[in-house]
Design an enzyme around this catalytic site. Structure first.
Site, PDB file in Angstrom:
ATOM      1  CB  SER A 487      -0.985  -0.071   1.346  1.00  0.00           C
ATOM      2  OG  SER A 487      -1.946   0.954   1.054  1.00  0.00           O
ATOM      3  CG  ASP A 572      -6.340  -2.747  -4.246  1.00  0.00           C
ATOM      4  OD1 ASP A 572      -7.045  -1.965  -3.545  1.00  0.00           O
ATOM      5  OD2 ASP A 572      -5.185  -2.742  -3.972  1.00  0.00           O
ATOM      6  CG  HIS A 604      -5.545  -2.593  -0.356  1.00  0.00           C
ATOM      7  ND1 HIS A 604      -4.886  -1.620  -1.310  1.00  0.00           N
ATOM      8  CD2 HIS A 604      -4.973  -1.963   0.702  1.00  0.00           C
ATOM      9  CE1 HIS A 604      -3.892  -1.193  -0.864  1.00  0.00           C
ATOM     10  NE2 HIS A 604      -3.970  -1.095   0.354  1.00  0.00           N
TER      11      HIS A 604
END
Length: 632
Positions: A487, A572, A604
């Site tokens: 991330s 995602d 994600h």
């Protein structure tokens, strides 16, 4: 409001550790043992204390089982999820279990209710493309709870009361278009709301179960005013607040005026994270905060006595209460530390007796895991930054290959405790450096604000300074440093390879942002109320165009020298697959072949066990090739 968008010393000795010292011999713990499902975990107890529940694998997915307490009866499976693991669940009263599920990682969660006696689990929010949230589980009421749905307008959530007995949803409050949070009192009535115009936030209140919400206080997003819960009589409100101070404190306020009446607990060094409520004693039990470890400040002698008794029985472990009966006489207790996921127990308070329920991952011996030590260093501009360093067992802390592992968020923080990634990497001979760079939460307002519009700038410099500090101290081999993160940590990986191309020997980007323009234009619809805040914190695509362009790794792929591995979930919703696609395309345009792992049934991060195995297997080979035993 919360700043989280929905979005010590070592003894130095000479010598370089050899591959054998790194545990690379045939007796190394298999990679899969770090990332496979636990035998049994997520133990919970029903409100009446009669039924024990837990999750264990079925058809390679974590599903829920139940059995009577103090019974040798065979556990009964009450769910049948085959596509994805159940992420977590909780009891509602004596007979029902509630959990959420999404579809292939799309984060459009549905709420599912299942009876402990079995039968078909019921999806009570069966609306395609709609995200359901739990506004308040209403712990005092076993048959109802408040949920949010963005069915009417994708950007915001209306509130419904859910009748768990029949699955009926009744509209309680229609979102006017700017409410980002709702709060209920102990009677289950909505009493406050939080609105935003993108930058400023307003706390609204009503003195009763019905009537209009009236604005009470408006702050900028830089201020935190996060209601925790009402007092038992519903007359006062406990709030996590940094109004007029740098560190977040727990305060008691008049909910009609937001006037602070009492400071319940505050510290000068760190924020207070949250407040725990005793549903049996109907009062706050303790305040929680993190220094380098999780700590508690007790507000109730009963809570103090419980934890003191447990810590005496479980020395050397962090004690966490994960579930309780309604009267709090029965507790599910986790005993864990930085070297083990630990053991779960049922604690009978009346008998002062612990019953072992099971070890989460007994195939990972605590003695073979590495210790996570706190570190602190000073950045180039004089800021004090904290973090953690994990050094492999049996290895001199000298001239080691290092994995720099910046956390995601970025408005989050790394904490002390068992981390399977860290232990896996340490078992392969790598020291692991985790840095709570500026902007990491828990260290106060000024430290958080120091990250504003610093993606790729001072935030990245903090990570660079940490690596250079390790090299200067002699712990890191400067030729064998790799950066890996997910991330925002994936963004920091890419930006590190762009901004300091000679610092890293390789990089692993896991669902990371690569282009700040496309990132902000593809956020989920329910993040859009926060877009103005993101422009203040990350940068405005128009006003800060040059600054964002300079800090977008995909636009500067020509500067990357080090090998790069990229992994991405195709569904995602936070970091769109295009973020990874454009990075791969930019490098391939230069004739560079980038290993690229894409999983079509993930979002994600990789949650399915087989996908985790594929990712970490590829990572292990990649690291070994560029900084591991193969380069010795």
């Amino acid at each position: 409001m919360s700043k989280l968008l929905p979005f010590a010393g070592f003894v130095m000795s000479p010598g370089v550790a050899t591959p054998a010292a790194f545990g690379q011999s045939g007796d190394a713990i298999p990679m899969r043992d770090f990332f496979r499902h636990p035998e049994r975990a997520y133990f919970r107890i029903s409100g009446d204390g009669r039924t024990l529940s837990f999750m264990q694998p079925w058809e390679r997915r974590m599903n829920i089982y139940v059995q009577p307490v103090d019974s040798a009866a065979e556990p009964v499976r009450i769910t049948a999820e085959k596509d994805r693991d159940i992420p977590d669940y909780f009891w509602k009263g004596a007979d029902r279990v509630v959990y959420t599920k999404d579809f292939g990682g799309d984060e459009n969660d549905h709420i599912v209710v299942v009876d402990r006696h079995g039968g078909e689990p019921k999806d009570v929010t069966p609306f395609p493309g709609v995200k359901a949230t739990i506004v308040d589980p209403l712990v005092e009421f076993p048959d109802r709870m408040l949920v949010g749905l963005n069915q009417r307008v994708k950007e915001v959530f209306d509130v419904y009361e859910l009748d768990l007995a029949n699955g009926k949803l009744t509209l309680v409050a229609e979102n006017p278009g700017n409410v980002t949070a709702w709060g209920a009192d102990h009677a289950g009535h909505l009493r406050y709301a939080i609105t935003t115009d993108g930058v400023n936030q307003t706390y609204l209140y009503r003195d009763g179960a019905t009537g209009p919400f009236k604005p009470v206080v408006t702050t900028t997003f830089r201020d935190q005013f996060a209601p925790q819960f009402f007092t038992a009589d519903n007359h006062k409100l406990y709030v996590a607040s940094n109004l007029g101070r740098d560190k977040v404190a727990i305060v008691l306020v008049d909910p009609a005026t937001a006037k602070e009446e009492t400071i319940v607990y505050a510290r000068d060094d760190v924020d207070i994270g949250a407040l725990a409520w005793s549903k049996a004693r109907k009062r706050p039990a303790y305040a929680m905060y993190q220094t380098w470890k999780n700590e508690r400040h007790y507000l109730d002698d009963d809570a103090r006595h419980v934890f003191e008794a447990l810590e005496e029985k479980l020395p050397g472990y962090e004690v966490i209460v994960q579930s309780t009966t309604d009267d709090e006489s029965g507790l599910i207790v986790a005993a864990t530390n930085d070297r083990t996921q630990g053991t779960r127990y049922l604690y009978d308070r009346k008998r002062d007796h612990l019953t072992k329920l099971g070890d989460v991952a007994p195939w990972l011996p605590e003695a073979k895991m590495a210790a996570m030590k706190p570190i602190r260093y000073t950045t180039r501009d004089g800021l004090t930054v904290n973090g953690y360093l994990t050094v492999p067992n049996g290895v001199a802390p000298k001239n080691l290959p290092v994995i720099v592992n910046p956390h995601g968020g970025p408005w989050y923080r790394d904490g002390w405790g068992f981390n399977p990634e860290v232990q896996f990497l340490a078992s392969r001979g790598y020291a692991v450096l985790q840095v709570n760079y500026r902007g990491s939460t828990g260290y106060g307002r000024r430290f958080w604000e120091a990250s504003f519009k610093q993606w790729g700038y001072a935030m990245q410099d903090d990570i660079t300074d940490a690596v250079q500090w390790l090299v200067k101290e002699g712990l890191a081999d400067p030729k064998r440093v790799c950066i890996y993160g997910g991330s925002y940590g994936g963004y920091a990986t890419l930006e590190g390879l762009v901004k300091t191309p000679d610092l890293y020997a390789c990089g692993v980007d896991y669902v990371g942002v690569s282009n700040l323009f496309t990132f902000m234009s593809t956020i989920p619809p329910y993040w859009k109320p926060y877009l103005g805040m993101m422009h203040e914190m990350v940068g405005d695509p128009e006003k800060d165009k040059e600054r964002l362009a300079a800090a977008s790794p995909a636009l500067h792929a020509d500067r990357i020298k080090a090998p790069l591995l990229i992994a991405q979930g195709a569904r995602d919703p936070r970091v769109n697959k295009d973020e990874s696609d454009q990075m791969v395309a930019a490098l391939k345009a230069r004739g560079i072949d980038v290993p690229y792992i894409v999983k079509d049934n993930e979002g994600h991060g990789f949650h399915n066990e087989e996908n985790r195995f594929a990712f970490y297997e590829a990572m292990e080979r990649f690291l070994d090739k560029y900084i591991g035993k193969s380069v010795n």
